[in-house]
Motif scaffolding. Structure first.
Motif, PDB file in Angstrom:
ATOM      1  N   ILE A  81      -0.835   5.352 -10.371  1.00 43.96           N
ATOM      2  CA  ILE A  81      -1.488   4.601 -11.582  1.00 43.96           C
ATOM      3  C   ILE A  81      -1.030   5.144 -12.666  1.00 43.96           C
ATOM      4  O   ILE A  81      -0.495   4.782 -13.619  1.00 43.96           O
ATOM      5  CB  ILE A  81      -2.924   4.754 -11.373  1.00 43.96           C
ATOM      6  CG1 ILE A  81      -3.540   3.882 -10.183  1.00 43.96           C
ATOM      7  CG2 ILE A  81      -3.444   4.508 -12.754  1.00 43.96           C
ATOM      8  CD1 ILE A  81      -4.963   4.374  -9.998  1.00 43.96           C
ATOM      9  N   LEU A 109      -2.842  -1.636  -8.062  1.00 41.99           N
ATOM     10  CA  LEU A 109      -2.804  -2.306  -7.118  1.00 41.99           C
ATOM     11  C   LEU A 109      -4.125  -3.362  -7.175  1.00 41.99           C
ATOM     12  O   LEU A 109      -5.252  -2.670  -7.484  1.00 41.99           O
ATOM     13  CB  LEU A 109      -2.866  -1.541  -5.681  1.00 41.99           C
ATOM     14  CG  LEU A 109      -3.337  -2.434  -4.280  1.00 41.99           C
ATOM     15  CD1 LEU A 109      -2.008  -3.378  -4.093  1.00 41.99           C
ATOM     16  CD2 LEU A 109      -3.412  -1.429  -3.274  1.00 41.99           C
ATOM     17  N   PRO A 148     -10.571   4.222 -13.802  1.00 42.18           N
ATOM     18  CA  PRO A 148      -9.366   4.485 -13.648  1.00 42.18           C
ATOM     19  C   PRO A 148      -8.799   4.977 -15.212  1.00 42.18           C
ATOM     20  O   PRO A 148      -7.771   5.665 -15.390  1.00 42.18           O
ATOM     21  CB  PRO A 148      -8.343   3.435 -13.227  1.00 42.18           C
ATOM     22  CG  PRO A 148      -9.411   2.381 -13.549  1.00 42.18           C
ATOM     23  CD  PRO A 148     -10.664   2.679 -13.618  1.00 42.18           C
ATOM     24  N   LYS A 165      -9.384  -3.309 -15.528  1.00 41.14           N
ATOM     25  CA  LYS A 165      -9.155  -1.725 -15.172  1.00 41.14           C
ATOM     26  C   LYS A 165      -7.771  -1.625 -15.416  1.00 41.14           C
ATOM     27  O   LYS A 165      -7.332  -0.674 -16.306  1.00 41.14           O
ATOM     28  CB  LYS A 165      -9.369  -1.531 -13.748  1.00 41.14           C
ATOM     29  CG  LYS A 165     -10.731  -1.645 -13.324  1.00 41.14           C
ATOM     30  CD  LYS A 165     -10.985  -0.648 -12.004  1.00 41.14           C
ATOM     31  CE  LYS A 165     -10.485  -1.095 -10.735  1.00 41.14           C
ATOM     32  NZ  LYS A 165     -11.083  -0.553  -9.778  1.00 41.14           N
ATOM     33  N   TRP A 166      -6.675  -2.435 -14.895  1.00 46.28           N
ATOM     34  CA  TRP A 166      -5.341  -2.064 -15.068  1.00 46.28           C
ATOM     35  C   TRP A 166      -4.838  -2.616 -16.627  1.00 46.28           C
ATOM     36  O   TRP A 166      -3.548  -1.911 -16.797  1.00 46.28           O
ATOM     37  CB  TRP A 166      -4.619  -2.879 -13.959  1.00 46.28           C
ATOM     38  CG  TRP A 166      -5.323  -2.402 -12.636  1.00 46.28           C
ATOM     39  CD1 TRP A 166      -5.626  -3.271 -11.751  1.00 46.28           C
ATOM     40  CD2 TRP A 166      -5.406  -0.959 -12.136  1.00 46.28           C
ATOM     41  NE1 TRP A 166      -6.195  -2.679 -10.781  1.00 46.28           N
ATOM     42  CE2 TRP A 166      -6.108  -0.957 -10.915  1.00 46.28           C
ATOM     43  CE3 TRP A 166      -5.073   0.196 -12.687  1.00 46.28           C
ATOM     44  CZ2 TRP A 166      -6.397   0.038 -10.365  1.00 46.28           C
ATOM     45  CZ3 TRP A 166      -5.711   1.363 -12.042  1.00 46.28           C
ATOM     46  CH2 TRP A 166      -6.454   1.150 -10.686  1.00 46.28           C
ATOM     47  N   ARG A 224     -14.675  -4.165  -1.338  1.00 47.80           N
ATOM     48  CA  ARG A 224     -14.746  -2.889  -0.823  1.00 47.80           C
ATOM     49  C   ARG A 224     -13.552  -2.135  -1.104  1.00 47.80           C
ATOM     50  O   ARG A 224     -13.935  -0.788  -1.514  1.00 47.80           O
ATOM     51  CB  ARG A 224     -14.380  -2.912   0.730  1.00 47.80           C
ATOM     52  CG  ARG A 224     -15.466  -3.261   1.697  1.00 47.80           C
ATOM     53  CD  ARG A 224     -15.387  -2.892   3.147  1.00 47.80           C
ATOM     54  NE  ARG A 224     -14.134  -3.658   3.706  1.00 47.80           N
ATOM     55  CZ  ARG A 224     -14.178  -4.213   4.668  1.00 47.80           C
ATOM     56  NH1 ARG A 224     -15.218  -3.618   5.672  1.00 47.80           N
ATOM     57  NH2 ARG A 224     -13.122  -4.940   5.292  1.00 47.80           N
ATOM     58  N   GLN A 225     -12.717  -2.655  -1.908  1.00 50.55           N
ATOM     59  CA  GLN A 225     -11.498  -1.873  -2.494  1.00 50.55           C
ATOM     60  C   GLN A 225     -11.418  -2.044  -3.947  1.00 50.55           C
ATOM     61  O   GLN A 225     -10.868  -1.192  -4.629  1.00 50.55           O
ATOM     62  CB  GLN A 225     -10.166  -1.988  -1.734  1.00 50.55           C
ATOM     63  CG  GLN A 225     -10.394  -1.685  -0.302  1.00 50.55           C
ATOM     64  CD  GLN A 225      -9.073  -2.214   0.656  1.00 50.55           C
ATOM     65  OE1 GLN A 225      -8.264  -2.900  -0.068  1.00 50.55           O
ATOM     66  NE2 GLN A 225      -9.061  -1.511   1.783  1.00 50.55           N
ATOM     67  N   GLY A 226     -11.866  -3.149  -4.436  1.00 54.81           N
ATOM     68  CA  GLY A 226     -11.435  -3.348  -5.626  1.00 54.81           C
ATOM     69  C   GLY A 226     -12.577  -2.850  -6.846  1.00 54.81           C
ATOM     70  O   GLY A 226     -12.196  -2.233  -7.643  1.00 54.81           O
ATOM     71  N   VAL A 227     -13.983  -3.363  -6.581  1.00 55.99           N
ATOM     72  CA  VAL A 227     -14.946  -2.915  -7.445  1.00 55.99           C
ATOM     73  C   VAL A 227     -15.899  -2.184  -6.396  1.00 55.99           C
ATOM     74  O   VAL A 227     -15.945  -2.113  -5.629  1.00 55.99           O
ATOM     75  CB  VAL A 227     -15.574  -4.064  -8.205  1.00 55.99           C
ATOM     76  CG1 VAL A 227     -14.582  -4.815  -8.834  1.00 55.99           C
ATOM     77  CG2 VAL A 227     -16.183  -5.077  -7.149  1.00 55.99           C
ATOM     78  N   PRO A 269      -2.713   7.236  -4.858  1.00 51.41           N
ATOM     79  CA  PRO A 269      -2.865   6.238  -5.992  1.00 51.41           C
ATOM     80  C   PRO A 269      -3.145   6.653  -7.161  1.00 51.41           C
ATOM     81  O   PRO A 269      -2.776   6.296  -8.188  1.00 51.41           O
ATOM     82  CB  PRO A 269      -4.305   5.649  -5.356  1.00 51.41           C
ATOM     83  CG  PRO A 269      -4.703   5.987  -4.061  1.00 51.41           C
ATOM     84  CD  PRO A 269      -3.702   7.118  -3.825  1.00 51.41           C
ATOM     85  N   ARG A 270      -3.773   7.770  -7.489  1.00 55.08           N
ATOM     86  CA  ARG A 270      -3.919   8.498  -8.542  1.00 55.08           C
ATOM     87  C   ARG A 270      -2.601   8.865  -9.318  1.00 55.08           C
ATOM     88  O   ARG A 270      -2.354   8.438 -10.447  1.00 55.08           O
ATOM     89  CB  ARG A 270      -4.404  10.185  -8.136  1.00 55.08           C
ATOM     90  CG  ARG A 270      -4.773  10.887  -9.687  1.00 55.08           C
ATOM     91  CD  ARG A 270      -5.355  12.215  -9.274  1.00 55.08           C
ATOM     92  NE  ARG A 270      -5.467  12.841 -10.459  1.00 55.08           N
ATOM     93  CZ  ARG A 270      -6.786  12.776 -10.975  1.00 55.08           C
ATOM     94  NH1 ARG A 270      -7.663  11.809 -10.746  1.00 55.08           N
ATOM     95  NH2 ARG A 270      -7.146  13.528 -12.162  1.00 55.08           N
ATOM     96  N   VAL A 326      -1.135   4.375  -1.588  1.00 53.35           N
ATOM     97  CA  VAL A 326      -2.318   4.497  -0.791  1.00 53.35           C
ATOM     98  C   VAL A 326      -2.074   4.981   0.486  1.00 53.35           C
ATOM     99  O   VAL A 326      -2.632   5.766   1.027  1.00 53.35           O
ATOM    100  CB  VAL A 326      -2.784   3.155  -0.889  1.00 53.35           C
ATOM    101  CG1 VAL A 326      -4.233   3.229  -0.159  1.00 53.35           C
ATOM    102  CG2 VAL A 326      -3.173   2.577  -2.084  1.00 53.35           C
ATOM    103  N   ASP A 327      -1.005   4.399   1.351  1.00 56.26           N
ATOM    104  CA  ASP A 327      -0.658   4.928   2.694  1.00 56.26           C
ATOM    105  C   ASP A 327       0.788   5.602   2.482  1.00 56.26           C
ATOM    106  O   ASP A 327       1.315   5.273   1.659  1.00 56.26           O
ATOM    107  CB  ASP A 327      -0.368   3.799   3.500  1.00 56.26           C
ATOM    108  CG  ASP A 327      -1.829   3.175   3.687  1.00 56.26           C
ATOM    109  OD1 ASP A 327      -2.815   3.824   3.759  1.00 56.26           O
ATOM    110  OD2 ASP A 327      -2.071   1.846   3.859  1.00 56.26           O
ATOM    111  N   ARG A 367       0.784  -1.291  -0.008  1.00 60.16           N
ATOM    112  CA  ARG A 367       0.215   0.210   0.140  1.00 60.16           C
ATOM    113  C   ARG A 367       0.993   1.308   0.022  1.00 60.16           C
ATOM    114  O   ARG A 367       0.637   2.269  -0.612  1.00 60.16           O
ATOM    115  CB  ARG A 367      -0.959  -0.069   1.265  1.00 60.16           C
ATOM    116  CG  ARG A 367      -2.086  -0.859   1.217  1.00 60.16           C
ATOM    117  CD  ARG A 367      -3.288  -1.117   2.380  1.00 60.16           C
ATOM    118  NE  ARG A 367      -3.585   0.012   2.672  1.00 60.16           N
ATOM    119  CZ  ARG A 367      -4.983   0.319   2.444  1.00 60.16           C
ATOM    120  NH1 ARG A 367      -5.571  -0.457   1.553  1.00 60.16           N
ATOM    121  NH2 ARG A 367      -5.390   1.508   2.514  1.00 60.16           N
TER     122      ARG A 367
END
Lengths: 495, 329
Positions: free
Chosen positions: A326, A332, A355, A408-409, A339-342, A322-323, A302-303, A297
């Motif tokens: 990417i 990631l 993204p 996405k990626w 909760r975090q992926g989709v 993250p922006r 992210v962190d 992260r």
């Protein structure tokens, strides 16, 4: 050895929009047995146990228990009958204490007032019988996933549970914790508790269950004695075809360094250094809580970072958000997909484009034809099984959701993909597809970091393995040195 | 599947609207006149303009209670500047709108910087702005505006009042930006799942700040139109507006928990509110009955919507045998 049938579910059907989740499934559960439900993701196991727990009502069918026949079960009835479920997603109140969670809904009272001391004492007793140590007064939100799992089990034990349903209970646990869980199940089994067990880990099924029922595409395939089946036969029944559980070999690794990380620190992890080669799959091993997710992260912005630097193809990474990451080519693929992926309430299309909005906009106006074309191309390439790109991500199986995240990626042409538990909660068939996709990505010149708690996956897929222990890097294993023992030795800090 | 569901939510307010229009038309010839329809449109246009901004805030997962008081503040400030300070009309209006935009920006920044719940922060700001509106002119309204100032709120283009035209233009732009631009996609995404949106590289905070700022800007614009219509800068204007526009949005299928909603639905919702007031006034029912009806329509329509959704899931269940009934202990 004739056993008494405790629970009998007959011709259970459940229709969801567009999917027949259960098609006249019948199942008898004997008193006191440990019975496995197996099947690929989306086969209908979760729907089935939700029917039994009263979380949903079946469209057809009946359920017989103790000589009573019900068309459906309500949550209150389930509780009255002693049916308890430990879901994959925990049902805990994060702001309350452990003890309050364990006794949720039936607090011990004195003169009508909740008796906290008694509650904490009894919670402690339950934990002692389980052989674990958790402070009953701690807030649940501060616990790790593994401990939350144990609180869930304690919660079931606090009631007079007769049928305990466990949905993927070992997914968040480390090897040691799994052992504790199995001992616990053994204890419950001896006390006469009937257990319905769902897991993707076939080893566990062979280890703990007596009988198993295979469900495929909403239909029951059959019920078997676990001991009379081989692993290959079981997989064959699950997927309906022969499947080799071997891992595809990644042959794309080059000597060129794609990502160089030097003394990276942050999020409780310190001084991580490694080089990721282009086309390589670099595994990250370690126990749960060793800091693998945490450092990734940091690397993906992210962190916050507290020290160290990293370069991607010679350019230093800023790791600010993250922006930015990417844009710099780091993606990631998080462990907690839902909760975090989709975004579950948005369709596949909007998830994949999220993204990549820049690709399909001009003066920030979206070109719908173009986004539709790009997404349908990805859906085809990744074989995302859905009637259309308008399907909500929340209606997809775990495997397909993971593919949506991947899409996405792929679209954003990320150079380094960080997979955090790439196949958690994904069935055997879809796992193979994900593995093949990872190799294909490496062929195309991307590089992969893969965090995995599944030893077979880690050893099978990685070109090299970095092992962490308690926030520190313990070592890097080369492929020729791979062994379960070597990874475990480093992971437990015995070096 | 999804299309169907969305369409129903979007048009619930329009169905209610048709029913209400038929009802009032049946009982009152005066209601039926074209001129009355235009009156209704003019009455709802200012609330409608504010509600466009509110849709963005709600869809992004926030809420803004401070928009109503901005009406009074903007109007009083602009009126004061042009009447007492001799600032040209146009400049005074721009300064008023700019001030409201700044309030919106402040809302956005304070929410993103501190992570405090928008309900609390904008509730506080609604008091601050209300107070500011009274304080800048000693609690007194500003009268005798220049004549040219009246056109904006009271003028017509052909038979159509100017505020209605502005409302329609803003609603069209609002709908387009929400549905067809990357910014609109971002608003939906952060309202549905903020963490996943952040990890997808969206600048969540920037979108949030923008949402409140735009809402402030539109409230400022509404304030100027309101001042022009009242022909005065009234600091107390917009006392009930915040709640009225929230009701309009929710009636229009905009989810109060974020991630769902449309401008089309909101327009229907705002019109329902306007038709109710107008129709009941014509029928001679006093203001208190109007309040009662507004509240009742909200609870009944939204309640029915949620009930129908749960019901659909349960409809197919039958009790197999009589023993099955024992479950209801």
């Amino acid at each position: 050895m004739e056993k008494r049938t405790l629970l009998s579910m007959r011709n259970i059907s459940k229709q969801y929009p567009g999917v027949l989740a259960l098609d006249r499934v019948s199942l008898d559960i004997y008193e006191g047995e440990t019975h496995a439900l197996v099947g690929e993701n989306g086969a209908g196991k979760s729907t089935f146990i939700k029917v039994l727990a009263g979380a949903i009502r079946p469209d057809e069918g009946e359920i017989e228990l103790d000589g009573q026949t019900y068309s459906h079960i309500t949550p209150a009835l389930a509780r009255h009958l002693g049916i308890e479920v430990i879901y994959q997603e925990f049902n805990l109140m994060p702001t309350l204490s452990v003890a309050e969670n364990v006794f949720m809904g039936n607090y011990p009272k004195r003169y009508g007032i909740i008796d906290h001391r008694e509650m904490e004492r009894r919670t402690d007793e339950i934990f002692q019988s389980m052989g674990v140590r958790i402070d009953p007064r701690a807030a649940v939100s501060g616990l790790s996933m593994a401990y939350m799992q144990l609180v869930e089990i304690a919660k079931a034990l606090a009631k007079k549970v007769r049928i305990l349903i466990m949905d993927e209970p070992t997914a968040p646990l480390t090897a040691g914790e799994v052992e504790v869980l199995f001992q616990l199940m053994d204890k419950l089994h001896r006390q006469g508790v009937t257990i319905i067990y769902i897991s993707h880990r076939l080893n566990e099924i062979f280890r703990v269950t007596e009988r198993l029922t295979v469900i495929r595409d909403g239909c029951k395939i059959g019920t078997f004695r676990t001991g009379e089946m081989t692993r290959e036969q079981l997989i064959c029944q699950m997927v309906g075809r022969e499947l080799n559980e071997t891992f595809p070999r990644n042959t794309a690794r080059t000597e060129e360094v794609a990502l160089k990380v030097e003394d990276l620190s942050g999020n409780g992890v310190e001084d991580i250094s490694f080089e990721l080669h282009r086309g390589e799959i670099l595994g990250f091993g370690g126990l749960v809580g060793a800091g693998r997710t945490e450092i990734m992260r940091v690397l993906s912005g992210v962190d916050a970072r507290t020290g160290g630097r990293a370069w991607l193809e010679g350019k230093e990474l800023s790791m600010k958000s993250p922006r930015i990451s990417i844009r710099e080519g780091i993606a990631l693929i998080p462990e907690d997909r839902k909760r975090q992926g989709v975004v579950l309430s948005l369709p596949i299309l909007e998830n994949v484009i999220l993204p990549n909005l820049k690709l399909v906009t001009k003066y920030s106006v979206i070109n719908r034809r173009k986004e539709g074309a790009l997404v349908s191309e990805q859906m085809k390439a990744l074989r995302i099984a859905a009637p259309s790109m308008r399907q909500l991500a929340g209606n997809l199986s775990g495997g397909n959701q993971q593919k949506v995240v991947l899409a996405k990626w792929l679209l954003s042409r990320s150079r380094v993909l960080i997979f955090d538990e790439p196949t958690r909660g994904i069935d055997v068939g879809a796992k193979q597809e994900i593995y093949k996709l990872m190799c294909a990505l490496c062929e195309q010149g991307a590089s992969i970091i893969m965090i995995s708690s599944e030893m077979e996956e880690l050893l099978g897929m990685s070109d090299r393995i970095v092992v962490l222990c308690e926030g520190r890097q313990e070592g890097i294993l080369k492929r020729e040195d791979f062994s379960q023992e070597a990874v475990l030795a480093l992971a437990s800090g015995n070096q | 599947m999804r299309k169907m569901k969305i369409d129903v939510k979007k048009y619930v307010s329009w169905i209610i609207l048709v029913v209400l229009v038929l009802f009032f038309s049946a009982f009152s010839p005066r209601f039926r006149q074209i001129s009355n329809a235009i009156t209704i449109l003019r009455q709802v246009s200012i609330n409608g303009i504010l509600a466009v901004g509110l849709v963005y805030v709600l869809v992004s997962g926030g809420i803004d209670l401070s928009l109503g008081p901005m009406l009074g503040f903007t109007g009083t400030l602009a009126a004061m500047l042009m009447v007492e300070n001799g600032i040209p009309i146009f400049a005074a209006c721009l300064i008023g709108i700019f001030a409201a935009t700044l309030f919106g920006l402040f809302n956005g920044l304070s929410i993103t910087a501190t992570n405090m719940p928008p309900l609390i922060s904008t509730l506080g700001m609604s008091y601050v702005i209300k107070a500011a509106a009274y304080l800048i002119h000693g609690g007194m309204p500003v009268y005798s505006l220049p004549k040219e100032m009246q056109t904006l709120g009271q003028g017509y283009v052909g038979p159509i009042p100017i505020p209605v035209i502005i409302f329609v233009v803003i609603a069209l732009i609002g709908a387009f930006v929400l549905k067809r631009t990357s910014y609109g996609r971002g608003v939906f995404a952060i309202g549905s799942n903020q963490e996943a949106s952040r990890l997808s590289g969206l600048n969540v905070k920037r979108i949030q700040v923008a949402v409140y700022t735009v809402a402030g800007f539109l409230a400022g614009l509404g304030g100027i139109i309101m001042m022009s219509r009242l022909n005065a800068g009234q600091p107390g204007t917009g006392a009930d507006t915040s709640m009225d526009i929230i009701i309009g949005c929710v009636l229009g299928g905009v989810s109060a928990s974020g991630g769902e909603g449309s401008i089309v639905g909101m327009v229907g919702g705002v019109l329902v509110m306007g038709v109710l007031s107008n129709g009941m006034t014509i029928l001679g029912l006093n203001e208190y009955y109007q309040l009662l009806m507004k509240g009742a329509v909200l609870v009944i329509s939204v309640g029915f919507d949620y009930y129908a959704r749960t019901r659909k899931a349960e409809k197919t269940v039958r009790i197999v045998r009589s023993e099955g009934k024992k479950e209801k202990e």
